[in-house]
Enzyme design. Structure first.
Site, PDB file in Angstrom:
ATOM      1  N   ARG A 269      -4.602   8.418   5.800  1.00 59.44           N
ATOM      2  CA  ARG A 269      -3.256   8.125   5.300  1.00 59.44           C
ATOM      3  C   ARG A 269      -2.222   8.936   6.084  1.00 59.44           C
ATOM      4  O   ARG A 269      -2.525  10.010   6.597  1.00 59.44           O
ATOM      5  CB  ARG A 269      -3.147   8.471   3.818  1.00 59.44           C
ATOM      6  CG  ARG A 269      -4.051   7.658   2.901  1.00 59.44           C
ATOM      7  CD  ARG A 269      -3.879   8.095   1.451  1.00 59.44           C
ATOM      8  NE  ARG A 269      -4.691   7.315   0.525  1.00 59.44           N
ATOM      9  CZ  ARG A 269      -5.916   7.644   0.146  1.00 59.44           C
ATOM     10  NH1 ARG A 269      -6.478   8.758   0.621  1.00 59.44           N
ATOM     11  NH2 ARG A 269      -6.596   6.888  -0.695  1.00 59.44           N
ATOM     12  N   LYS A 296      -4.902  12.113  -1.315  1.00 64.79           N
ATOM     13  CA  LYS A 296      -4.289  11.426  -2.448  1.00 64.79           C
ATOM     14  C   LYS A 296      -5.205  11.454  -3.663  1.00 64.79           C
ATOM     15  O   LYS A 296      -4.742  11.543  -4.801  1.00 64.79           O
ATOM     16  CB  LYS A 296      -3.978   9.973  -2.064  1.00 64.79           C
ATOM     17  CG  LYS A 296      -3.253   9.189  -3.141  1.00 64.79           C
ATOM     18  CD  LYS A 296      -2.932   7.777  -2.686  1.00 64.79           C
ATOM     19  CE  LYS A 296      -2.221   6.994  -3.777  1.00 64.79           C
ATOM     20  NZ  LYS A 296      -1.925   5.613  -3.337  1.00 64.79           N
ATOM     21  N   HIS A 357       0.973   2.365   7.146  1.00 65.42           N
ATOM     22  CA  HIS A 357      -0.156   2.358   6.213  1.00 65.42           C
ATOM     23  C   HIS A 357      -1.113   1.207   6.507  1.00 65.42           C
ATOM     24  O   HIS A 357      -2.306   1.289   6.177  1.00 65.42           O
ATOM     25  CB  HIS A 357       0.353   2.247   4.778  1.00 65.42           C
ATOM     26  CG  HIS A 357      -0.730   2.381   3.741  1.00 65.42           C
ATOM     27  ND1 HIS A 357      -1.279   3.599   3.380  1.00 65.42           N
ATOM     28  CD2 HIS A 357      -1.389   1.451   3.005  1.00 65.42           C
ATOM     29  CE1 HIS A 357      -2.214   3.419   2.466  1.00 65.42           C
ATOM     30  NE2 HIS A 357      -2.302   2.110   2.222  1.00 65.42           N
ATOM     31  N   ARG A 360      -4.451   1.695   8.146  1.00 63.23           N
ATOM     32  CA  ARG A 360      -5.571   2.026   7.255  1.00 63.23           C
ATOM     33  C   ARG A 360      -6.313   0.737   6.878  1.00 63.23           C
ATOM     34  O   ARG A 360      -7.547   0.695   6.866  1.00 63.23           O
ATOM     35  CB  ARG A 360      -5.022   2.751   6.025  1.00 63.23           C
ATOM     36  CG  ARG A 360      -6.041   3.177   4.993  1.00 63.23           C
ATOM     37  CD  ARG A 360      -5.335   4.069   3.980  1.00 63.23           C
ATOM     38  NE  ARG A 360      -6.104   4.247   2.751  1.00 63.23           N
ATOM     39  CZ  ARG A 360      -7.079   5.137   2.610  1.00 63.23           C
ATOM     40  NH1 ARG A 360      -7.406   5.899   3.627  1.00 63.23           N
ATOM     41  NH2 ARG A 360      -7.709   5.250   1.466  1.00 63.23           N
ATOM     42  N   HIS A 383     -11.649   6.068  -1.438  1.00 63.59           N
ATOM     43  CA  HIS A 383     -11.354   5.358  -2.680  1.00 63.59           C
ATOM     44  C   HIS A 383     -12.224   5.913  -3.811  1.00 63.59           C
ATOM     45  O   HIS A 383     -13.421   6.113  -3.631  1.00 63.59           O
ATOM     46  CB  HIS A 383     -11.633   3.868  -2.540  1.00 63.59           C
ATOM     47  CG  HIS A 383     -10.609   3.133  -1.729  1.00 63.59           C
ATOM     48  ND1 HIS A 383     -10.817   1.869  -1.203  1.00 63.59           N
ATOM     49  CD2 HIS A 383      -9.350   3.478  -1.359  1.00 63.59           C
ATOM     50  CE1 HIS A 383      -9.743   1.482  -0.552  1.00 63.59           C
ATOM     51  NE2 HIS A 383      -8.839   2.433  -0.633  1.00 63.59           N
ATOM     52  N   TYR A 392     -11.331  -6.035   0.710  1.00 63.06           N
ATOM     53  CA  TYR A 392     -11.758  -6.354   2.070  1.00 63.06           C
ATOM     54  C   TYR A 392     -13.019  -7.227   2.095  1.00 63.06           C
ATOM     55  O   TYR A 392     -13.470  -7.623   3.165  1.00 63.06           O
ATOM     56  CB  TYR A 392     -12.039  -5.067   2.858  1.00 63.06           C
ATOM     57  CG  TYR A 392     -10.902  -4.081   2.837  1.00 63.06           C
ATOM     58  CD1 TYR A 392      -9.738  -4.299   3.564  1.00 63.06           C
ATOM     59  CD2 TYR A 392     -10.975  -2.913   2.067  1.00 63.06           C
ATOM     60  CE1 TYR A 392      -8.684  -3.406   3.543  1.00 63.06           C
ATOM     61  CE2 TYR A 392      -9.924  -1.999   2.043  1.00 63.06           C
ATOM     62  CZ  TYR A 392      -8.792  -2.253   2.774  1.00 63.06           C
ATOM     63  OH  TYR A 392      -7.751  -1.365   2.738  1.00 63.06           O
TER      64      TYR A 392
END
Length: 412
Positions: A269, A296, A357, A360, A383, A392
């Site tokens: 990120r 994050k 972004h 990514r 994640h 995806y």
């Protein structure tokens, strides 16, 4: 620590870098808290009706209030508690009707966010902006009807369901904390469900042609700026001016190309990238570590560096050995964004609707299309939930084709 609290003890006690609580050996429950700043505040400790330990401040400090006066007040208050009173609950009951949304945000809740959340200040600003019309409303006056009305207005104004859900989550977290601290009796928004976000998200990644144009634009930018530096120095030399630092052929002209190459090859990120320190990178093992305090997800993860990413970092480090940050700003502090240079690069490459972004997403999409399983992609992206990675899944059609092919029976 436990000791008899006296004037001499408090006068001579030197504060440390931690909060120190002194429990009085004469009156059980009487305490003094000494903060790193040197403040010496009187209080009491007792067991609440729910069995929890409670610390209650007397709102008096040494030396303004003498030890004997504070001890006597503590003795009286502890006597009331023994008779069934609960001063902490009584105080909360007095302020429940007066504790407004903004007074809570500006007070204890804001302090909590700043101390425990890396983006705490941004959350505070967002809450104030989103709920400005309710700033003076007591927390006890919020209900589902009010927030449903607010949410409907946001959707009518064109906000995405995902955006409204995120904003509402911030507000719900605020009320959860107020309940935990027993400032309000119950959570007023628990029954509000998330809005359906399906159908609104499109994964944006670069086509082969777009990626080629992006890389070409990066190289052309490097050559243009390097040639420009050479011409500028020739001009300065003829006039006797101080020359600008020379940029060798094997050096990057600035941060943009190595930052883009690292992002394309790691899926890091932007915030994590700009907080990255050389101490987080092991070039010998080809491992990049995203530390929990910058991630994050607040969880540390380790990213392997492929040859292109490692090569870019090796070269970039040779130009910035003395810096702590991998991509420092002009004054050495943390860079905040790369919006201007990035925008010009995309324009040169004729690429539209592609954010930083989205590199990514490009990283993840290429992995899936190369046959990498979704759980590995999830780990690389950091994640917390596989559901976030499932966006995806449609990029691996060969897996679905292979699955249904298994239904075919061998002809008899």
């Amino acid at each position: 620590m436990k000791a008899k609290i006296t004037r001499e003890l408090l006068r001579d006690f030197q504060p440390t870098d931690k909060v120190i609580d002194i429990a009085d050996s004469e009156v059980k429950g009487f305490t003094v808290r000494i903060t790193p700043s040197g403040a010496k505040n009187y209080g009491i400790r007792y067991t609440g009706k729910d069995g929890r330990q409670v610390r209650f401040s007397l709102n008096k400090n040494f030396p303004t209030t003498t030890v004997s006066d504070a001890r006597e007040e503590a003795r009286i208050l502890l006597g009331r508690i023994a008779a069934g009173a609960d001063p902490a609950e009584e105080k909360k009951a007095r302020i429940r009707g007066k504790l407004t949304l903004f007074s809570f945000i500006n007070g204890d809740y804001g302090d909590h966010l700043r101390a425990h959340n890396r983006t705490g200040e941004a959350i505070i600003d967002r809450l104030k902006a989103l709920f400005a019309e309710y700033g003076d409303r007591p927390l006890t006056d919020f209900d589902v009807r009010l927030i449903d009305k607010w949410r409907a207005a946001r959707i009518k104004d064109g906000r995405k369901a995902s955006t409204v859900n995120r904003d509402l989550n911030d507000l719900k977290s605020l009320f959860s904390r107020a309940v935990d601290w027993r400032l309000i009796p119950e959570h007023p928004l628990l029954s509000i469900k998330r809005m359906d976000e399906s159908g609104g998200k499109i994964v944006r990644f670069l086509s082969d042609s777009e990626e080629s144009r992006l890389r070409l634009a990066l190289n052309e930018r490097e050559k243009r700026d390097r040639d420009g530096r050479t011409r500028a120095n020739a001009w300065r030399a003829t006039r006797g001016y101080e020359l600008l630092p020379n940029v060798e052929e094997n050096q990057f002209v600035d941060h943009l190309k190595p930052a883009v190459l690292l992002s394309l090859n790691t899926g890091i990120r932007q915030g994590e990238l700009l907080s990255l320190r050389w101490a987080d990178i092991d070039l010998d093992l080809a491992i990049l570590t995203v530390r929990d305090e910058t991630a994050k997800s607040n969880k540390t993860r380790h990213l392997p560096l492929n040859d292109e990413a490692k090569s870019a970092l090796v070269q970039w480090k040779s130009q910035h050995r003395s810096t702590e940050l991998v991509f420092p700003g002009r004054d050495g502090s943390r860079m905040t964004e790369v919006k201007t240079a990035w925008g010009k690069l995309l324009k040169k490459a004729e690429i539209e609707n592609f954010r930083w972004h989205d590199m990514r997403h490009h990283f993840a999409s290429r992995l899936v299309m190369a046959g990498v399983d979704l759980n590995t992609v999830r780990e690389l992206l950091g994640h917390s939930d596989i559901k976030m990675t499932l966006r995806y899944a449609h990029l691996a059609p060969e897996h679905k084709a292979a699955a249904v092919q298994k239904l075919m029976r061998t002809a008899a």
